[in-house]
Design a protein around this motif. Structure first.
Motif, PDB file in Angstrom:
ATOM      1  N   ILE A 103      -3.344   9.263  11.657  1.00 34.93           N
ATOM      2  CA  ILE A 103      -2.752   8.830  10.392  1.00 34.93           C
ATOM      3  C   ILE A 103      -2.865   7.316  10.243  1.00 34.93           C
ATOM      4  O   ILE A 103      -2.902   6.578  11.219  1.00 34.93           O
ATOM      5  N   ASN A 104      -2.913   6.896   9.005  1.00 36.90           N
ATOM      6  CA  ASN A 104      -2.939   5.476   8.678  1.00 36.90           C
ATOM      7  C   ASN A 104      -2.013   5.238   7.500  1.00 36.90           C
ATOM      8  O   ASN A 104      -1.866   6.098   6.627  1.00 36.90           O
ATOM      9  N   THR A 105      -1.375   4.077   7.475  1.00 32.78           N
ATOM     10  CA  THR A 105      -0.608   3.657   6.307  1.00 32.78           C
ATOM     11  C   THR A 105      -1.337   2.482   5.678  1.00 32.78           C
ATOM     12  O   THR A 105      -1.407   1.400   6.262  1.00 32.78           O
ATOM     13  N   HIS A 106      -1.891   2.730   4.513  1.00 25.03           N
ATOM     14  CA  HIS A 106      -2.692   1.756   3.770  1.00 25.03           C
ATOM     15  C   HIS A 106      -1.789   1.093   2.743  1.00 25.03           C
ATOM     16  O   HIS A 106      -1.104   1.774   1.977  1.00 25.03           O
ATOM     17  N   PHE A 107      -1.790  -0.245   2.710  1.00 23.05           N
ATOM     18  CA  PHE A 107      -0.889  -0.967   1.813  1.00 23.05           C
ATOM     19  C   PHE A 107      -1.458  -1.064   0.391  1.00 23.05           C
ATOM     20  O   PHE A 107      -1.597  -2.132  -0.191  1.00 23.05           O
ATOM     21  N   GLY A 108      -1.780   0.077  -0.153  1.00 20.15           N
ATOM     22  CA  GLY A 108      -2.224   0.223  -1.533  1.00 20.15           C
ATOM     23  C   GLY A 108      -2.090   1.689  -1.891  1.00 20.15           C
ATOM     24  O   GLY A 108      -2.061   2.563  -1.005  1.00 20.15           O
ATOM     25  N   ILE A 109      -1.989   1.992  -3.170  1.00 15.61           N
ATOM     26  CA  ILE A 109      -1.903   3.386  -3.603  1.00 15.61           C
ATOM     27  C   ILE A 109      -3.327   3.908  -3.778  1.00 15.61           C
ATOM     28  O   ILE A 109      -4.097   3.384  -4.578  1.00 15.61           O
ATOM     29  N   ILE A 110      -3.670   4.929  -2.989  1.00 12.22           N
ATOM     30  CA  ILE A 110      -5.025   5.477  -3.066  1.00 12.22           C
ATOM     31  C   ILE A 110      -5.033   6.725  -3.957  1.00 12.22           C
ATOM     32  O   ILE A 110      -4.010   7.408  -4.079  1.00 12.22           O
ATOM     33  N   PRO A 111      -6.161   6.984  -4.642  1.00 13.83           N
ATOM     34  CA  PRO A 111      -7.465   6.332  -4.491  1.00 13.83           C
ATOM     35  C   PRO A 111      -7.683   5.107  -5.399  1.00 13.83           C
ATOM     36  O   PRO A 111      -8.763   4.527  -5.374  1.00 13.83           O
ATOM     37  N   GLU A 112      -6.669   4.695  -6.163  1.00  8.71           N
ATOM     38  CA  GLU A 112      -6.862   3.601  -7.116  1.00  8.71           C
ATOM     39  C   GLU A 112      -7.100   2.258  -6.449  1.00  8.71           C
ATOM     40  O   GLU A 112      -7.657   1.345  -7.066  1.00  8.71           O
ATOM     41  N   ASN A 139     -14.214   9.365   5.249  1.00 11.18           N
ATOM     42  CA  ASN A 139     -14.249   8.642   3.980  1.00 11.18           C
ATOM     43  C   ASN A 139     -13.117   7.623   3.975  1.00 11.18           C
ATOM     44  O   ASN A 139     -11.951   7.984   4.141  1.00 11.18           O
ATOM     45  N   ILE A 140     -13.428   6.364   3.785  1.00  9.28           N
ATOM     46  CA  ILE A 140     -12.453   5.290   3.960  1.00  9.28           C
ATOM     47  C   ILE A 140     -11.315   5.391   2.937  1.00  9.28           C
ATOM     48  O   ILE A 140     -11.552   5.452   1.729  1.00  9.28           O
ATOM     49  N   GLU A 187       1.617  15.903   0.647  1.00  6.35           N
ATOM     50  CA  GLU A 187       2.041  15.501  -0.700  1.00  6.35           C
ATOM     51  C   GLU A 187       0.977  15.782  -1.757  1.00  6.35           C
ATOM     52  O   GLU A 187       1.265  16.314  -2.821  1.00  6.35           O
ATOM     53  N   ARG A 188      -0.279  15.389  -1.463  1.00  7.44           N
ATOM     54  CA  ARG A 188      -1.349  15.562  -2.447  1.00  7.44           C
ATOM     55  C   ARG A 188      -2.702  15.333  -1.793  1.00  7.44           C
ATOM     56  O   ARG A 188      -2.792  14.838  -0.676  1.00  7.44           O
ATOM     57  N   GLU A 189      -3.753  15.712  -2.524  1.00  4.88           N
ATOM     58  CA  GLU A 189      -5.118  15.441  -2.093  1.00  4.88           C
ATOM     59  C   GLU A 189      -5.799  14.563  -3.130  1.00  4.88           C
ATOM     60  O   GLU A 189      -5.333  14.438  -4.271  1.00  4.88           O
ATOM     61  N   MET A 190      -6.914  13.944  -2.762  1.00  9.66           N
ATOM     62  CA  MET A 190      -7.629  13.066  -3.677  1.00  9.66           C
ATOM     63  C   MET A 190      -8.259  13.878  -4.818  1.00  9.66           C
ATOM     64  O   MET A 190      -8.816  14.949  -4.588  1.00  9.66           O
ATOM     65  N   ASP A 191      -8.133  13.366  -6.040  1.00 11.09           N
ATOM     66  CA  ASP A 191      -8.726  14.056  -7.186  1.00 11.09           C
ATOM     67  C   ASP A 191      -9.773  13.194  -7.907  1.00 11.09           C
ATOM     68  O   ASP A 191     -10.322  13.592  -8.927  1.00 11.09           O
ATOM     69  N   SER A 192     -10.031  12.000  -7.363  1.00 11.46           N
ATOM     70  CA  SER A 192     -11.081  11.139  -7.904  1.00 11.46           C
ATOM     71  C   SER A 192     -11.478  10.135  -6.832  1.00 11.46           C
ATOM     72  O   SER A 192     -10.765   9.958  -5.840  1.00 11.46           O
ATOM     73  N   GLU A 193     -12.617   9.469  -7.014  1.00 14.26           N
ATOM     74  CA  GLU A 193     -13.062   8.485  -6.036  1.00 14.26           C
ATOM     75  C   GLU A 193     -12.225   7.215  -6.083  1.00 14.26           C
ATOM     76  O   GLU A 193     -12.120   6.490  -5.100  1.00 14.26           O
ATOM     77  N   GLY A 194     -11.625   6.920  -7.230  1.00  9.38           N
ATOM     78  CA  GLY A 194     -10.829   5.716  -7.368  1.00  9.38           C
ATOM     79  C   GLY A 194     -11.683   4.465  -7.272  1.00  9.38           C
ATOM     80  O   GLY A 194     -12.856   4.459  -7.639  1.00  9.38           O
TER      81      GLY A 194
END
Length: 261
Positions: A103-112, A139-140, A187-194
């Motif tokens: 797991i990673n905690t990325h300091f941004g809301i992905i995929p945006e 996928n990063i 919670e959710r899965e990616m729905d766009s590349e962002g």
């Protein structure tokens, strides 16, 4: 599944905070690593991190590429690996080594807001600050999401102020994230590349006083993250921090090239 054995990659303020939580909560930390290469903003944190490993007899692997065979072998003896501030892309062997994953905690809301310097880019692009904890894949910043923190109130702040506030929030949420993982929550899965941001600073770190005042202030705030150098005034050898923009007047601080931040 109950989490017991953990591997830990890298160091940051957030990473050190959650590392301490894991120690205090009696998880078995199988190994820990530093970042793969030195970074100025974690120098002091690194000393404390290494001291904790020594005190609690946690194997410290140092500055390594965690894709190497030795780390993969160790990771196979963990339930989960946690990225606490690591700086290399993980490959399939290490990704598949822990029982549950990484797991990673990325300091941004992905995929945006994927990729490098997400707090900075949120200010530059004028989008919502926040953080995303997710399952890492090849996928990063694009894995299945466990938890999303949204901070729309973090406006008109510097990157350092936003980073510190998000760090505190994510540290407080971490025990609940572990609980979500044990419960199998997604919670959710990616729905766009962002949008993915590569390494680097927008406009090569230069601020133009010909920009509109709102853009000037946002750009200055985005690059204010001591000990790194702030925005530089185009066509000069001076650095600048915009303090305020009101009534067509700019309040700022000017710094010389040799200033320590």
């Amino acid at each position: 599944m109950k989490i017991n054995k953990i591997g830990f990659f890298g160091i940051s303020t957030y990473g050190l905070n959650i590392f301490k939580h894991l120690i205090e909560s009696d998880y078995e930390i199988i190994f820990a690593t530093l970042k793969s290469k030195p970074m100025a903003h974690v120098d002091k944190l690194q000393k404390e991190y290494i001291a904790l490993c020594k005190k609690y007899n946690i194997p410290m692997l140092g500055s390594v590429d965690v894709n190497n065979k030795e780390t993969v072998a160790l990771a196979k003896n963990t339930d989960i690996c946690i990225i606490g501030g690591y700086d290399k892309i993980l490959k399939s062997e290490i990704l598949n080594a822990p029982t549950l994953g990484i797991i990673n905690t990325h300091f941004g809301i992905i995929p945006e807001n994927r990729g490098c310097n997400p707090v900075m880019w949120a200010i530059v692009d004028n989008i919502t600050q926040g953080a995303t904890t997710y399952w890492v894949n090849e996928n990063i910043d694009y894995g299945k999401v466990i938890d999303t923190l949204s901070r729309p109130d973090l406006t008109n702040v510097t990157a350092k102020e936003a980073y510190d506030s998000i760090t505190e929030d994510c540290t407080n949420r971490f025990p609940y994230i572990l609980q979500k993982i044990e419960e199998g929550y997604l919670e959710r899965e990616m729905d766009s590349e962002g949008i993915y941001h590569k390494a680097g600073i927008p406009n090569q770190g230069y601020l133009s006083l010909d920009w509109d005042k709102e853009k000037i202030k946002r750009y200055s705030d985005a690059l204010w993250f001591p000990p790194y150098k702030p925005a530089k005034i185009k066509d000069t050898d001076k650095f600048i921090r915009i303090i305020d923009v009101k009534n067509n007047k700019i309040t700022c601080e000017i710094f010389d090239e040799d200033t320590n931040f």
